[in-house]
Design a protein around this motif. Structure first.
Motif, PDB file in Angstrom:
ATOM      1  N   PHE A 165      41.214  46.147  29.616  1.00 13.55           N
ATOM      2  CA  PHE A 165      42.070  45.406  30.562  1.00 13.55           C
ATOM      3  C   PHE A 165      42.460  46.308  31.740  1.00 13.55           C
ATOM      4  O   PHE A 165      42.363  45.904  32.902  1.00 13.55           O
ATOM      5  N   VAL A 166      42.856  47.547  31.436  1.00 14.95           N
ATOM      6  CA  VAL A 166      43.239  48.488  32.498  1.00 14.95           C
ATOM      7  C   VAL A 166      42.019  48.813  33.369  1.00 14.95           C
ATOM      8  O   VAL A 166      42.102  48.822  34.609  1.00 14.95           O
ATOM      9  N   ARG A 167      40.883  49.018  32.740  1.00 13.92           N
ATOM     10  CA  ARG A 167      39.660  49.343  33.501  1.00 13.92           C
ATOM     11  C   ARG A 167      39.280  48.189  34.419  1.00 13.92           C
ATOM     12  O   ARG A 167      38.869  48.400  35.562  1.00 13.92           O
ATOM     13  N   GLU A 168      39.441  46.963  33.920  1.00  9.89           N
ATOM     14  CA  GLU A 168      39.088  45.789  34.728  1.00  9.89           C
ATOM     15  C   GLU A 168      40.004  45.682  35.951  1.00  9.89           C
ATOM     16  O   GLU A 168      39.543  45.406  37.060  1.00  9.89           O
ATOM     17  N   GLU A 170      39.025  48.400  38.368  1.00  2.00           N
ATOM     18  CA  GLU A 170      37.716  48.153  38.963  1.00  2.00           C
ATOM     19  C   GLU A 170      37.820  47.085  40.063  1.00  2.00           C
ATOM     20  O   GLU A 170      37.288  47.247  41.154  1.00  2.00           O
ATOM     21  N   ILE A 171      38.521  46.004  39.786  1.00  2.00           N
ATOM     22  CA  ILE A 171      38.623  44.916  40.772  1.00  2.00           C
ATOM     23  C   ILE A 171      39.505  45.327  41.952  1.00  2.00           C
ATOM     24  O   ILE A 171      39.197  45.040  43.107  1.00  2.00           O
ATOM     25  N   SER A 172      40.618  46.016  41.645  1.00  2.00           N
ATOM     26  CA  SER A 172      41.577  46.351  42.716  1.00  2.00           C
ATOM     27  C   SER A 172      41.193  47.610  43.488  1.00  2.00           C
ATOM     28  O   SER A 172      41.635  47.805  44.623  1.00  2.00           O
ATOM     29  N   GLY A 173      40.419  48.480  42.859  1.00  2.00           N
ATOM     30  CA  GLY A 173      40.087  49.758  43.494  1.00  2.00           C
ATOM     31  C   GLY A 173      41.263  50.717  43.494  1.00  2.00           C
ATOM     32  O   GLY A 173      41.262  51.704  44.239  1.00  2.00           O
ATOM     33  N   GLN A 174      42.275  50.438  42.684  1.00  2.00           N
ATOM     34  CA  GLN A 174      43.482  51.266  42.660  1.00  2.00           C
ATOM     35  C   GLN A 174      43.572  52.084  41.372  1.00  2.00           C
ATOM     36  O   GLN A 174      43.118  51.644  40.316  1.00  2.00           O
ATOM     37  N   ASN A 175      44.171  53.262  41.495  1.00  2.00           N
ATOM     38  CA  ASN A 175      44.462  54.085  40.324  1.00  2.00           C
ATOM     39  C   ASN A 175      45.874  53.735  39.857  1.00  2.00           C
ATOM     40  O   ASN A 175      46.863  54.114  40.496  1.00  2.00           O
ATOM     41  N   LEU A 176      45.978  53.006  38.774  1.00  2.00           N
ATOM     42  CA  LEU A 176      47.294  52.518  38.330  1.00  2.00           C
ATOM     43  C   LEU A 176      48.251  53.658  38.011  1.00  2.00           C
ATOM     44  O   LEU A 176      49.458  53.555  38.238  1.00  2.00           O
ATOM     45  N   ALA A 207      43.884  41.344  41.593  1.00  2.00           N
ATOM     46  CA  ALA A 207      43.011  41.629  40.438  1.00  2.00           C
ATOM     47  C   ALA A 207      43.514  40.888  39.205  1.00  2.00           C
ATOM     48  O   ALA A 207      42.720  40.307  38.451  1.00  2.00           O
ATOM     49  N   LEU A 208      44.831  40.870  39.017  1.00  2.00           N
ATOM     50  CA  LEU A 208      45.396  40.172  37.855  1.00  2.00           C
ATOM     51  C   LEU A 208      45.141  38.665  37.945  1.00  2.00           C
ATOM     52  O   LEU A 208      44.885  37.999  36.945  1.00  2.00           O
ATOM     53  N   ARG A 209      45.198  38.129  39.162  1.00  2.00           N
ATOM     54  CA  ARG A 209      44.881  36.695  39.328  1.00  2.00           C
ATOM     55  C   ARG A 209      43.396  36.454  39.064  1.00  2.00           C
ATOM     56  O   ARG A 209      43.028  35.497  38.368  1.00  2.00           O
ATOM     57  N   GLN A 210      42.558  37.327  39.611  1.00  2.00           N
ATOM     58  CA  GLN A 210      41.110  37.164  39.431  1.00  2.00           C
ATOM     59  C   GLN A 210      40.724  37.188  37.954  1.00  2.00           C
ATOM     60  O   GLN A 210      39.868  36.425  37.519  1.00  2.00           O
TER      61      GLN A 210
END
Ligand code: SF4
Ligand code: SF4
Length: 139
Positions: free
Chosen positions: A14-17, A20-26, A99-102
């Motif tokens: 889930f974190v990787r997804e 990956e979609i957002s391009g952000q380092n959480l 990303a969470l919506r996608q």
């Protein structure tokens, strides 16, 4: 049922997804709260934007998807970019929200029932608003 925090959730798919979609380092987020303090929609949200990214860091999928406490924040976010301009760590939070919506849309969630839109309202609304909502809430 609550998800336990573990190495499997923090480093899980889930974190990787999201990353990956957002391009952000959480993990760049240090929870300073500047995003939440400047969010114009925060008063209508069940959970602050900074809390959403904290749950995303921890891989708390259940809390950030349909029925979870963070779900309203994810869908109410207006992508106004106010949080991104305030973040001292350079986190683009609107991309994380998108990303969470996608992720939900890709799993088949439908957030807008066009047939339920009253014809009178459909005629009164600007077309651009309907198309914008259509693109945001449907896959
Ligand atoms: S402003 Fe940036 S670093 Fe601070 S809580 Fe929000 S996302 Fe995290
Ligand atoms: S982009 Fe979303 S989370 Fe960020 S300030 Fe705007 S409405 Fe709030």
């Amino acid at each position: 049922m609550h998800t336990l925090i573990s190495i499997d959730t923090v480093r899980g798919p889930f974190v990787r997804e999201i990353e990956e979609i957002s391009g952000q380092n959480l993990l760049a987020c240090n929870q300073c709260g500047m995003c939440s303090a400047g969010c114009p929609v925060a008063s209508a949200m069940d959970m602050l934007p900074s809390q959403v990214i904290r749950l995303a860091q921890l891989g708390m999928e259940e809390a950030l998807t349909a029925g979870g406490r963070g779900d309203t924040t994810v869908w109410l976010c207006a992508s106004c970019l106010a949080c991104a301009t305030r973040c001292p760590k350079g986190v683009d939070l609107p991309r994380v929200m998108e990303a969470l919506r996608q992720i939900q849309l890709r799993r088949g969630a439908v957030r807008m029932d066009l047939d339920a839109l009253p014809p009178q309202l459909a005629r009164a609304l600007p077309q651009v608003a309907i198309v914008g909502a259509y693109r945001k809430y449907l896959k």
